[in-house]
Scaffold this active site. Structure first.
Site, PDB file in Angstrom:
ATOM      1  N   GLU A  44       0.866  -1.165   0.031  1.00  0.00           N
ATOM      2  CA  GLU A  44       0.074   0.056   0.089  1.00  0.00           C
ATOM      3  C   GLU A  44       0.763   1.453   0.097  1.00  0.00           C
ATOM      4  O   GLU A  44       0.688   2.205  -0.851  1.00  0.00           O
ATOM      5  CB  GLU A  44      -0.977   0.177   1.092  1.00  0.00           C
ATOM      6  CG  GLU A  44      -1.844  -1.220   1.523  1.00  0.00           C
ATOM      7  CD  GLU A  44      -1.152  -2.196   1.936  1.00  0.00           C
ATOM      8  OE1 GLU A  44      -1.893  -3.099   2.649  1.00  0.00           O
ATOM      9  OE2 GLU A  44      -0.068  -2.422   2.213  1.00  0.00           O
ATOM     10  N   CYS A  76      -2.301  -4.283   7.102  1.00  0.00           N
ATOM     11  CA  CYS A  76      -1.897  -4.458   8.570  1.00  0.00           C
ATOM     12  C   CYS A  76      -2.343  -3.422   9.546  1.00  0.00           C
ATOM     13  O   CYS A  76      -2.570  -2.193   8.780  1.00  0.00           O
ATOM     14  CB  CYS A  76      -0.258  -4.867   8.419  1.00  0.00           C
ATOM     15  SG  CYS A  76       0.455  -3.199   8.185  1.00  0.00           S
ATOM     16  N   CYS A  85      -0.556   0.038   7.881  1.00  0.00           N
ATOM     17  CA  CYS A  85      -1.039   0.375   6.638  1.00  0.00           C
ATOM     18  C   CYS A  85      -2.421   0.969   6.770  1.00  0.00           C
ATOM     19  O   CYS A  85      -2.767   1.947   5.883  1.00  0.00           O
ATOM     20  CB  CYS A  85      -1.022  -0.541   5.452  1.00  0.00           C
ATOM     21  SG  CYS A  85       0.722  -1.093   5.088  1.00  0.00           S
ATOM     22  N   ALA A 156      15.459 -33.913 -10.173  1.00  0.00           N
ATOM     23  CA  ALA A 156      15.720 -34.402 -11.386  1.00  0.00           C
ATOM     24  C   ALA A 156      15.835 -35.800 -11.768  1.00  0.00           C
ATOM     25  O   ALA A 156      16.473 -36.213 -10.952  1.00  0.00           O
ATOM     26  CB  ALA A 156      17.157 -33.353 -11.733  1.00  0.00           C
ATOM     27  N   ARG A 186      13.995 -21.382  -7.738  1.00  0.00           N
ATOM     28  CA  ARG A 186      14.852 -21.168  -6.494  1.00  0.00           C
ATOM     29  C   ARG A 186      14.647 -19.811  -5.756  1.00  0.00           C
ATOM     30  O   ARG A 186      14.317 -19.753  -4.577  1.00  0.00           O
ATOM     31  CB  ARG A 186      16.151 -21.353  -6.795  1.00  0.00           C
ATOM     32  CG  ARG A 186      16.868 -21.538  -5.359  1.00  0.00           C
ATOM     33  CD  ARG A 186      18.556 -21.889  -6.151  1.00  0.00           C
ATOM     34  NE  ARG A 186      18.509 -23.302  -6.013  1.00  0.00           N
ATOM     35  CZ  ARG A 186      19.643 -23.938  -6.320  1.00  0.00           C
ATOM     36  NH1 ARG A 186      20.930 -23.334  -6.131  1.00  0.00           N
ATOM     37  NH2 ARG A 186      19.748 -25.280  -6.580  1.00  0.00           N
ATOM     38  N   THR A 198      23.266 -35.707  -0.540  1.00  0.00           N
ATOM     39  CA  THR A 198      23.716 -34.629  -1.391  1.00  0.00           C
ATOM     40  C   THR A 198      24.660 -33.625  -1.100  1.00  0.00           C
ATOM     41  O   THR A 198      25.520 -33.012  -1.747  1.00  0.00           O
ATOM     42  CB  THR A 198      22.198 -33.727  -1.769  1.00  0.00           C
ATOM     43  OG1 THR A 198      21.278 -34.726  -2.267  1.00  0.00           O
ATOM     44  CG2 THR A 198      22.636 -32.817  -2.839  1.00  0.00           C
ATOM     45  N   ASP A 202      27.670 -33.637  -3.574  1.00  0.00           N
ATOM     46  CA  ASP A 202      27.830 -32.581  -4.501  1.00  0.00           C
ATOM     47  C   ASP A 202      28.228 -31.531  -3.847  1.00  0.00           C
ATOM     48  O   ASP A 202      28.669 -30.523  -4.516  1.00  0.00           O
ATOM     49  CB  ASP A 202      26.398 -32.259  -4.886  1.00  0.00           C
ATOM     50  CG  ASP A 202      25.477 -33.298  -5.814  1.00  0.00           C
ATOM     51  OD1 ASP A 202      26.428 -34.315  -6.264  1.00  0.00           O
ATOM     52  OD2 ASP A 202      24.349 -33.363  -6.034  1.00  0.00           O
ATOM     53  N   ARG A 209      21.149 -17.964  -8.666  1.00  0.00           N
ATOM     54  CA  ARG A 209      22.075 -17.249  -9.456  1.00  0.00           C
ATOM     55  C   ARG A 209      21.536 -17.208 -11.032  1.00  0.00           C
ATOM     56  O   ARG A 209      21.126 -18.136 -11.272  1.00  0.00           O
ATOM     57  CB  ARG A 209      23.532 -17.739  -9.316  1.00  0.00           C
ATOM     58  CG  ARG A 209      23.296 -19.326  -9.388  1.00  0.00           C
ATOM     59  CD  ARG A 209      24.725 -20.142  -9.038  1.00  0.00           C
ATOM     60  NE  ARG A 209      24.573 -21.418  -9.339  1.00  0.00           N
ATOM     61  CZ  ARG A 209      24.195 -22.381  -8.422  1.00  0.00           C
ATOM     62  NH1 ARG A 209      23.932 -22.072  -7.311  1.00  0.00           N
ATOM     63  NH2 ARG A 209      24.192 -23.666  -8.910  1.00  0.00           N
TER      64      ARG A 209
END
Length: 419
Positions: A44, A76, A85, A156, A186, A198, A202, A209
């Protein structure tokens, strides 16, 4: 409203991604705004500030023209990092205040619209506003009402459902055509979680990014399937994924997100084994990311063996990890996935992606709520794993939408609607 809400999602956390429009009597948009980073303007105030800047360039006489305020979430009424607000709206005196949803935050005096009425401000709920903002506010609603985040399980996989080889060698399953959209996904969530295997295999960064190259190589998006089942008509997951894949194609969207890339960073959450020790390179990588982002964005949890005591779980390794985080290192047993999700909500995390192999899905699957989602990104047929580990959630739930993204197939299932 949809575009403004999308822009705010991932930026405004832990505040909800609220959108606001100021309209003249003919319905023309005079100004718009969305919630900024925590401590910045709410939607707002952003809209009225933008309007005043426009008026200063045009004509101050227009300031008193009749106008309406449309906002996706009830304003709010309490002092937080910013003033209420409601007070701003009372001072600006729109002729009408149109609201998408009431605010479930217990700090807000929801439905107490008497002061608006006293000022002659007509106040009403609008289902059409709610419809466009629902996918973006859903994580906030879930955290407030159910004390857990909105969960997306993401993996994946090959077309056979394998996410890794038996030897746990690192395999790139998805193509470059998905990279840009996976990063945008992400950036829209409050936190990204990975499991112990993981972390060790990894040593992932988990930061949001973007690069010009990933934008340039993004794949064409084709809608292959959207469920026409009535029970999925208002599915927030279905709506959000379609908007993500179709609306981020614009260069303007890329520029907006990369221009505020630090503010779109999710918490990087690492689940560790009871005695798992992280490598020096991993710790240095996370330390460097904290410096780049200007905050300690890591959160660590440990998974305990059945006969271990939580009170014993303090080590030199943990003291080193605490330098990367603003939160203590909590510990859970493998059957305490529900407590883990509650812990995330207590840390004001409303949306979470679990980047899964096998452990994380098994850890939380019995605690998933209505509208939690599972997203599989199937790599093209040139990527094969002959002897692999199959993602346990590969065939779970009911398919609600599917998209071809370049060489890859994105499938979204609703875990709560199991057949």
């Amino acid at each position: 409203m949809r575009r403004l809400s999308f822009s705010a999602m991932g930026l405004s956390s832990p505040n909800p991604p609220v959108a606001a429009l100021i309209l003249d009597d003919s319905g023309r948009i005079l100004a718009s705004g969305h919630t900024q980073i925590s401590g910045g303007f709410h939607a707002e105030r952003a809209a009225y500030t933008n309007w005043k800047e426009t008026l200063s360039r045009e004509s101050l006489e227009q300031k008193n023209i009749s106008h309406s305020l449309v906002v996706s979430l009830e304003p709010c009424t309490h002092f937080g990092k910013t003033p209420p607000c409601r007070d701003l709206i009372l001072s600006e005196k729109p002729k009408e205040l149109v609201i998408g949803f009431k605010d479930p935050n217990p700090l807000v005096a929801s439905g107490d619209w008497g002061r608006y009425k006293e000022q002659g401000i007509v106040t009403r709920l609008a289902p059409e506003v709610a419809k466009y903002s629902f996918p973006y506010l859903f994580g906030f609603f879930t955290r407030m009402k159910k004390e857990k985040p909105w969960i997306w399980i993401k993996s994946a996989v090959t077309k056979q459902g394998f996410y890794a080889s038996e030897a746990e060698e690192r395999v790139q399953i998805t193509s470059e055509s998905s990279d840009y959209y996976l990063q945008m996904l992400r950036g829209k969530f409050d936190a990204i979680v990975v499991g112990p295997k993981t972390v060790s295999t990894d040593e992932p960064s988990l930061n949001f990014r973007l690069t010009e190259e990933s934008f340039r190589k993004r794949g064409d998006v084709t809608k292959l399937f959207v469920s026409d089942n009535e029970k999925f008509f208002f599915s927030p997951g279905k709506e959000f994924l379609e908007n993500l894949l179709t609306e981020t194609n614009e260069k303007e969207r890329y520029d907006f997100h990369i221009g505020q890339i630090q503010s779109f960073q999710p918490y990087r959450i690492f689940m560790l084994g009871e005695s798992q020790v992280l490598s020096k390179t991993f710790v240095e990588k996370q330390s460097d990311l904290n410096l780049q982002m200007g905050k300690r964005g890591c959160i660590f949890y440990r998974i305990l063996a059945k006969n271990s005591k939580k009170s014993d779980m303090k080590s030199k390794e943990d003291s080193k990890l605490l330098e990367l985080s603003d939160f203590p290192i909590d510990s859970f047993y493998s059957d305490e996935g529900g407590l883990f999700l509650q812990s995330l909500a207590k840390r004001e995390i409303g949306t979470t992606i679990l980047e899964v192999g096998s452990f994380l899905y098994e850890f939380v699957k019995d605690h998933l709520e209505e509208e939690d989602c599972i997203l599989t990104v199937e790599g093209n047929s040139n990527v094969t794993i002959s002897d692999g580990k199959k993602f346990a959630g590969f065939s779970e739930g009911e398919l609600v939408s599917g998209f071809q993204v370049g060489e890859d197939r994105w499938n979204l299932h609703c875990l709560s609607k199991r057949v």
